[in-house]
Design a protein around this motif. Structure first.
Motif, PDB file in Angstrom:
ATOM      1  N   GLY A  11       0.829  -1.205   0.000  1.00 11.90           N
ATOM      2  CA  GLY A  11       0.000   0.000   0.000  1.00 11.90           C
ATOM      3  C   GLY A  11       0.865   1.258   0.000  1.00 11.90           C
ATOM      4  N   ASP A  90      -8.813  -3.672   1.582  1.00  9.07           N
ATOM      5  CA  ASP A  90      -7.781  -2.650   1.789  1.00  9.07           C
ATOM      6  C   ASP A  90      -7.830  -1.611   0.671  1.00  9.07           C
ATOM      7  OD1 ASP A  90      -6.911  -3.887   4.049  1.00  9.07           O
ATOM      8  OD2 ASP A  90      -4.922  -4.431   3.279  1.00  9.07           O
ATOM      9  N   ASP A  92      -5.456  -0.384  -0.940  1.00  8.03           N
ATOM     10  CA  ASP A  92      -4.590  -0.740  -2.083  1.00  8.03           C
ATOM     11  C   ASP A  92      -5.169  -1.877  -2.924  1.00  8.03           C
ATOM     12  OD1 ASP A  92      -4.095  -2.488   0.041  1.00  8.03           O
ATOM     13  OD2 ASP A  92      -1.954  -2.677  -0.369  1.00  8.03           O
ATOM     14  N   HIS A 275       3.713  -7.455  -2.782  1.00  5.61           N
ATOM     15  CA  HIS A 275       3.207  -6.530  -1.749  1.00  5.61           C
ATOM     16  C   HIS A 275       4.379  -6.143  -0.841  1.00  5.61           C
ATOM     17  CE1 HIS A 275       0.911  -5.028   1.759  1.00  5.61           C
ATOM     18  NE2 HIS A 275      -0.096  -4.846   0.935  1.00  5.61           N
TER      19      HIS A 275
HETATM   20 MN    MN Z   1      -1.901  -3.712   1.481  1.00  8.10          MN
END
Ligand code: MN
Ligand code: MLT
Length: 309
Positions: A11, A90, A92, A275
């Motif tokens: 993110g 989330d 993201d 990620h």
């Molecule tokens: Mn994330």
């Protein structure tokens, strides 16, 4: 099956907009050892023509522009993207849905919990239900993603719960240590070709390697796994934040309790971190940490990485 990594960062992306950490500066300076990364998502296809997105990142517009296979062909308004599967709510992973407005039909698959969260946020009404159907998928049950016209897309997905945390923006401090997290808040995805020849796992967020998860992953041909942090207190050590990985619902890569150690006995053929946070030294080529991960048989996903299995 074909997999294209659309984005490999955690993110915020790499570099995150307000991050002045040395890692982020190297990316902005276009250091070839520190390539920029957009926020995590993959595209999956059985035929290389019709694609399913796993999560819809805030960088989706750029990711589509950077990926010729996802460009419109044929009609004046068209897309090879037939469906989207979400692992959680989330920021993201869901905000790219807003990029997919404009009356383009596709199917949206997620757990009832995540669809409920989207349903409670009227901004997602930009996805007109006349064109975008929301399909609840129960944990533990296999489904075949379908085109809007009902045609199957040639592979099956099994969402299952892994340890994790409710989305940051849904945390409820009054609900105790887990902030109101329920199992449907963090899904991992097992993906199987319909002939049963091969499979892979997409797990961009996971807080713990449980015996159940280890048993599922045993001997898998390919696993994409949460590579957010190298060590649990990395953001605190690096002076960029106050949270540990554990607090954010992420198992860290290194250490006796970390992901590399947890995979040692699992016999997974291909292991790929995805990620990845701006502070994680595995982002950068030739760091001792990147070399240690590679020596343990891990690869680090990069935007545009393609895997066929
Ligand atoms: Mn994330
Ligand atoms: C996470 O993976 O922990 C989240 O993406 C954090 C966030 O919402 O920025």
């Amino acid at each position: 099956m074909h997999v294209t990594v659309l984005g490999s960062a955690a993110g915020g992306g790499y570099p995150q907009w307000n991050c002045n950490h040395p890692n982020s500066r190297r990316a902005r300076e276009r250091d070839p050892d520190a390539p920029m990364r957009t926020q995590s998502s993959i595209a999956v296809s059985a035929d290389g023509v019709q694609w399913v997105l796993f999560n819809a990142s805030p960088d989706l517009r750029q990711q589509i522009n950077d990926t010729p296979a996802l460009h419109p062909t044929g009609a004046l308004r068209a897309s090879p993207i037939q469906a989207v599967v979400l692992t959680n709510a989330d920021v993201d992973h869901v905000t790219g849905l807003l990029t997919l407005r404009e009356s383009q039909p596709f199917r949206l698959y997620a757990t009832p919990r995540v669809l409920g969260v989207l349903g409670a946020n009227s901004i997602f009404n930009v996805l007109n239900p006349q064109y975008v159907t929301r399909e609840p998928v129960p944990l533990g049950e296999a489904f075949e993603p379908r085109r809007p016209d009902g045609t199957g897309l040639g592979f099956a997905v099994v969402p299952f719960a892994v340890p994790g945390k409710v989305a940051l923006w849904l945390e409820d401090a009054f609900k105790g240590d887990n902030f109101g997290t329920v199992p449907e808040d963090t899904a991992a995805l097992e993906v199987r070709d319909l002939a049963g020849h091969t499979k892979f796992f997409y797990i961009p967020g996971c807080a713990e390697m449980t015996p159940e998860l280890a048993a599922r992953l045993q001997g898998a041909p390919l696993v994409f796994f949460d590579g957010t942090l190298w060590v649990d207190d990395e953001m605190i050590r690096e002076g960029v934040g106050v949270k540990t990985g554990r607090r954010m619902g992420h198992l860290s890569v290194s250490g006796a309790e970390g992901t590399i150690a947890a995979f040692e006995a699992l016999g997974v053929t291909r292991k790929i971190f995805i990620h990845i946070n701006t502070t994680n030294p595995i982002l950068i080529a030739n760091t001792p940490e990147r070399r240690a991960a590679e020596a343990a048989g891990w690869e680090v996903a990069y935007d545009g990485m393609r895997v066929t299995l």
